[in-house]
Design a protein around this motif. Structure first.
Motif, PDB file in Angstrom:
ATOM      1  N   ARG A  78      -1.583   7.420   2.193  1.00 19.43           N
ATOM      2  CA  ARG A  78      -1.620   5.963   2.304  1.00 19.43           C
ATOM      3  C   ARG A  78      -3.045   5.455   2.483  1.00 19.43           C
ATOM      4  N   GLU A 115       9.583   9.523  -4.784  1.00 22.26           N
ATOM      5  CA  GLU A 115       9.146  10.263  -3.587  1.00 22.26           C
ATOM      6  C   GLU A 115       9.895  11.579  -3.463  1.00 22.26           C
ATOM      7  N   HIS A 173      -5.007   2.718   0.282  1.00 27.05           N
ATOM      8  CA  HIS A 173      -5.610   1.535   0.912  1.00 27.05           C
ATOM      9  C   HIS A 173      -7.066   1.358   0.473  1.00 27.05           C
ATOM     10  N   THR A 201       0.829  -1.204   0.000  1.00 24.26           N
ATOM     11  CA  THR A 201       0.000   0.000   0.000  1.00 24.26           C
ATOM     12  C   THR A 201       0.865   1.255   0.000  1.00 24.26           C
ATOM     13  N   SER A 202       1.930   1.260   0.799  1.00 23.22           N
ATOM     14  CA  SER A 202       2.802   2.436   0.867  1.00 23.22           C
ATOM     15  C   SER A 202       3.479   2.697  -0.474  1.00 23.22           C
ATOM     16  N   ALA A 240       0.915   4.278  -2.772  1.00 24.42           N
ATOM     17  CA  ALA A 240       0.663   5.662  -2.372  1.00 24.42           C
ATOM     18  C   ALA A 240       1.720   6.605  -2.957  1.00 24.42           C
TER      19      ALA A 240
END
Length: 273
Positions: free
Chosen positions: A37, A111, A41, A26-27, A30
């Motif tokens: 996050r 990121e 999810h 999930t991270s 994201a």
């Protein structure tokens, strides 16, 4: 099964990412989609309920995080959408594998791009399979890289190939060989013809500092025409990959930023999405 019209653009993007990159948490999703996050999810839960993604947990993961992968139904839906819109269906869609280069370079650089938009960004990233196709198209089919990227920062561009040191294989490696076993194979393809590769630098991520030192010593004694920069898994887990974590042969212990690494000689290809 969910129809294509029920999928939001963001969920289409998640589905496409899983089909092209393999399993992800999930991270990870994201970061790729650029949402909190919790939002990722919710989207993954919806896709799972629709039968378009599957999920599992590793028994060795103390955090008990879910890992998601696209299902055959999801692949079929995505493939039909690509065909109907006149776009090509990528090779082995839905059968990709999440590699070490994704965790160590792709996600951190992505990121970083989102943390400082406008100043720097990951313009392009190719997975291991797509990198192989990219190399073959340029007459370098004998090279085996784990990824290809284009990094932009402060108006400058750095194209790179990345290789992950797999470390010594097997349990019968003597302790004295731990820091050298298998290192010769990492860049073996470049020594076959010693080509000028169409990137600014070839990045190598060593398993530890001892292997990094041995690889750099070998590159000093047997230089390559292709510029090479080396770092370690530990450094990339403690710092962002665009920071001063890269060492180059014959440059002492100094470490450099990705964008400051020496460029290669020869013409550069045009940047294409």
């Amino acid at each position: 099964m969910a129809g294509g019209r029920e999928l939001t653009p963001r969920r289409w993007r998640i589905l496409s990412f899983l089909a092209l990159h393999g399993m992800a948490r999930t991270s990870d999703v994201a970061v790729v989609v650029g949402v909190p996050r919790l939002t990722a999810h919710r989207d993954l839960t919806w896709l799972h309920a629709a039968g378009l993604v599957d999920r599992e947990r590793s028994a060795e993961d103390r955090a008990h995080a879910w890992w998601y992968r696209i299902t055959r139904e999801g692949v079929d839906l995505l493939g039909r959408d690509l065909v109907s819109s006149g776009r090509p269906v990528p090779l082995r869609l839905g059968q990709r594998y999440w590699g070490a280069a994704h965790s160590l370079l792709f996600l951190p650089l992505l990121e970083t791009s989102r943390r400082d938009p406008g100043r720097c960004g990951l313009f392009r990233w190719l997975t291991t399979m797509d990198t192989s196709v990219w190399l073959r198209e340029r007459g370098l089919a004998h090279l085996r890289a784990d990824g290809y990227g284009v990094w932009l920062e402060d108006g400058r561009c750095m194209r790179f190939l990345v290789h992950i040191d797999p470390g010594p294989a097997g349990d019968a490696i003597a302790e004295r060989e731990q820091s050298t076993a298998g290192l010769g194979a990492v860049l073996a393809g470049y020594r076959r013809t010693d080509p000028i590769v169409p990137v600014g630098v070839v990045l190598v991520i060593a398993q530890d500092a001892a292997r990094e030192a041995n690889l750099l010593a070998d590159l000093v004694s047997r230089p390559l025409r292709a510029p090479v920069a080396v770092t370690t898994v530990d450094l990339l887990q403690r710092y962002w990959p665009h920071e001063s974590v890269w060492r180059v042969p014959a440059a002492g212990t100094a470490r450099h930023r990705l964008i400051d690494l020496p460029p290669s000689v020869g013409p550069m290809p045009e940047v294409r999405r």
